[in-house]
Design a protein around this motif. Structure first.
Motif, PDB file in Angstrom:
ATOM      1  N   PRO A  20       0.824  -1.214   0.000  1.00 47.89           N
ATOM      2  CA  PRO A  20       0.000   0.000   0.000  1.00 47.89           C
ATOM      3  C   PRO A  20       0.855   1.260   0.000  1.00 47.89           C
ATOM      4  O   PRO A  20       2.050   1.230   0.322  1.00 47.89           O
ATOM      5  N   THR A 265      -4.440 -11.463   2.531  1.00 44.74           N
ATOM      6  CA  THR A 265      -3.905 -10.156   2.148  1.00 44.74           C
ATOM      7  C   THR A 265      -4.821  -8.991   2.510  1.00 44.74           C
ATOM      8  O   THR A 265      -4.413  -7.846   2.389  1.00 44.74           O
ATOM      9  N   THR A 266      -6.059  -9.275   2.912  1.00 40.27           N
ATOM     10  CA  THR A 266      -6.952  -8.195   3.344  1.00 40.27           C
ATOM     11  C   THR A 266      -7.322  -8.420   4.802  1.00 40.27           C
ATOM     12  O   THR A 266      -7.620  -9.548   5.203  1.00 40.27           O
ATOM     13  N   PRO A 267      -7.293  -7.355   5.601  1.00 40.39           N
ATOM     14  CA  PRO A 267      -7.560  -7.502   7.026  1.00 40.39           C
ATOM     15  C   PRO A 267      -8.964  -8.029   7.290  1.00 40.39           C
ATOM     16  O   PRO A 267      -9.948  -7.524   6.766  1.00 40.39           O
ATOM     17  N   THR A 268      -9.039  -9.060   8.125  1.00 42.49           N
ATOM     18  CA  THR A 268     -10.334  -9.588   8.566  1.00 42.49           C
ATOM     19  C   THR A 268     -10.335  -9.705  10.092  1.00 42.49           C
ATOM     20  O   THR A 268     -10.986 -10.560  10.663  1.00 42.49           O
ATOM     21  N   LEU A 307      -0.266  -7.016  -1.509  1.00 41.08           N
ATOM     22  CA  LEU A 307      -0.817  -6.379  -0.309  1.00 41.08           C
ATOM     23  C   LEU A 307      -1.265  -4.940  -0.552  1.00 41.08           C
ATOM     24  O   LEU A 307      -1.458  -4.184   0.395  1.00 41.08           O
ATOM     25  N   GLY A 309      -4.045  -3.747  -1.297  1.00 39.35           N
ATOM     26  CA  GLY A 309      -5.361  -3.436  -0.753  1.00 39.35           C
ATOM     27  C   GLY A 309      -5.424  -3.366   0.759  1.00 39.35           C
ATOM     28  O   GLY A 309      -6.470  -3.056   1.326  1.00 39.35           O
ATOM     29  N   ALA A 310      -4.308  -3.643   1.416  1.00 38.13           N
ATOM     30  CA  ALA A 310      -4.267  -3.600   2.887  1.00 38.13           C
ATOM     31  C   ALA A 310      -3.812  -2.226   3.359  1.00 38.13           C
ATOM     32  O   ALA A 310      -3.349  -1.407   2.569  1.00 38.13           O
ATOM     33  N   ASP A 311      -3.935  -1.964   4.655  1.00 37.53           N
ATOM     34  CA  ASP A 311      -3.324  -0.744   5.186  1.00 37.53           C
ATOM     35  C   ASP A 311      -1.872  -1.037   5.550  1.00 37.53           C
ATOM     36  O   ASP A 311      -1.443  -2.193   5.621  1.00 37.53           O
ATOM     37  N   TYR A 314      -1.126  -3.380   8.610  1.00 34.75           N
ATOM     38  CA  TYR A 314      -1.423  -4.793   8.365  1.00 34.75           C
ATOM     39  C   TYR A 314      -0.384  -5.404   7.431  1.00 34.75           C
ATOM     40  O   TYR A 314       0.090  -6.519   7.660  1.00 34.75           O
ATOM     41  N   ALA A 315      -0.023  -4.671   6.378  1.00 32.63           N
ATOM     42  CA  ALA A 315       0.963  -5.188   5.427  1.00 32.63           C
ATOM     43  C   ALA A 315       2.289  -5.483   6.124  1.00 32.63           C
ATOM     44  O   ALA A 315       2.907  -6.535   5.911  1.00 32.63           O
TER      45      ALA A 315
END
Length: 332
Positions: A20, A265-268, A307, A309-311, A314-315
């Motif tokens: 990101p 790759t996306t925060p959950t 990554l 699409g992550a912040d 998180y990345a």
């Protein structure tokens, strides 16, 4: 280098490309700090056209200029502003890499789109994707091969003590082989590319570039049997999309390397821990029935895909977890 002859050390971890943000200096600091044994050249698509994987790779093509038209990349009659922007961004990235990693002396991964995904994404001047024209497809592979050879030389000039590992991104490969790339109208699809032709195109690029190459495909139904015969040394894939383990087992049994996409790759929720990732990779390895002593040498722990699409937090946490998971596996 591993005992298997693979171009990384035991317990390695890396990223798959995109991160990101738009600050390349900060992105490279993160990669070099969190992935010291197998860093990669980060890609920052948030910077706009020319920083995306198609535009970035298009900037490397030789005697095949591309341009943006209606928000899509197409073959251009001559080099223009869009191509200059893509090339300027890459030069800036390589200069920043040289500044931050001047003394680096291990394997370094760079990424580019592969010929099938490029052909499924770039349009011909007369309309339609390059995929529709077998001659254009062959020309594209030749141009990409020459451009990537020059790109590897540019990286090596800046970091003479590093050894380059190339990652070819082929997310469209399964759809290309199955005839599932839609035409512009959406009413039809391009004819499937035969496996033998796809193999020849990938081999053209891999052989010409002359450095160890892995093929990355974060889509279902990765054609592992095909990839094993292209000259690639390994494959990068998303473990969550694996349904049939037999082709992967056969590839690994033959000495193929695996960049195991273990981290979402996306925060959950909270980022995965290194124990989570090590358990996931270990469980897969045990299901395949291979001895544990080979695991850390043959497998590199990675995120499932890019990554971008992550912040940022998180990345960074994911890359650190991949690094520590690799170390856990190497200590067993």
């Amino acid at each position: 280098m591993s005992d298997q002859g693979l171009p990384w050390g035991a317990g390695a971890a890396t990223g798959l490309g995109s991160l990101p943000g738009a600050d390349i200096a900060e992105a490279q600091r993160i990669v070099l700090g969190e992935l010291p044994d197998l860093p990669h050249l980060p890609e920052l698509p948030a910077r706009g056209p020319g920083a995306d994987v198609i535009g970035r790779t298009g900037g490397l093509l030789v005697e095949l200029p591309i341009e943006l038209y209606a928000a899509r990349w197409r073959v251009a009659p001559r080099p223009g502003r869009d191509l200059r922007r893509a090339r300027d961004l890459m030069e800036r990235d390589l200069d920043q890499l040289a500044e931050q990693a001047e003394e680096y002396a291990g394997p370094l991964k760079i990424q580019a789109a592969g010929p099938l995904t490029l052909a499924a994404s770039i349009e011909l001047p007369i309309g339609g994707r390059m995929l529709r024209d077998p001659g254009a497809l062959r020309d594209l592979a030749g141009s990409l091969a020459e451009g990537l050879r020059g790109h590897v030389e540019a990286v090596t000039r800046r970091l003479p003590r590093a050894s380059v590992l190339l990652q070819l991104d082929e997310p469209s490969l399964p759809a290309v082989l199955a005839g599932r790339i839609p035409t512009e109208s959406g009413l039809g699809a391009y004819r499937a590319v035969e496996s033998g032709d796809a193999r020849a195109l990938l081999s053209t690029v891999i052989e010409a570039v002359g450095v160890p190459t892995v093929v990355h495909c974060c889509a279902p139904h990765v054609p592992l049997d095909l990839l094993r015969t292209t000259g690639a040394v390994g494959v990068a894939l998303d473990l969550s999309l694996l349904t049939d383990l037999d082709p992967l087992g056969e590839a690994l049994d033959a000495g193929f390397g695996l960049l195991a996409g273990a981290a979402p790759t996306t925060p959950t929720g909270r980022p995965p821990t290194s124990a989570d990732l090590a358990d996931r990779v270990r469980t897969l390895w045990d299901r395949l029935g291979f001895p544990r002593r080979r695991l850390a040498e043959q497998v590199v722990v990675t995120p499932a895909c890019g990554l971008a699409g992550a912040d940022a937090a998180y990345a960074r946490a994911v890359l650190a977890a991949c690094r520590d998971a690799g170390r856990r596996l190497s200590e067993e």
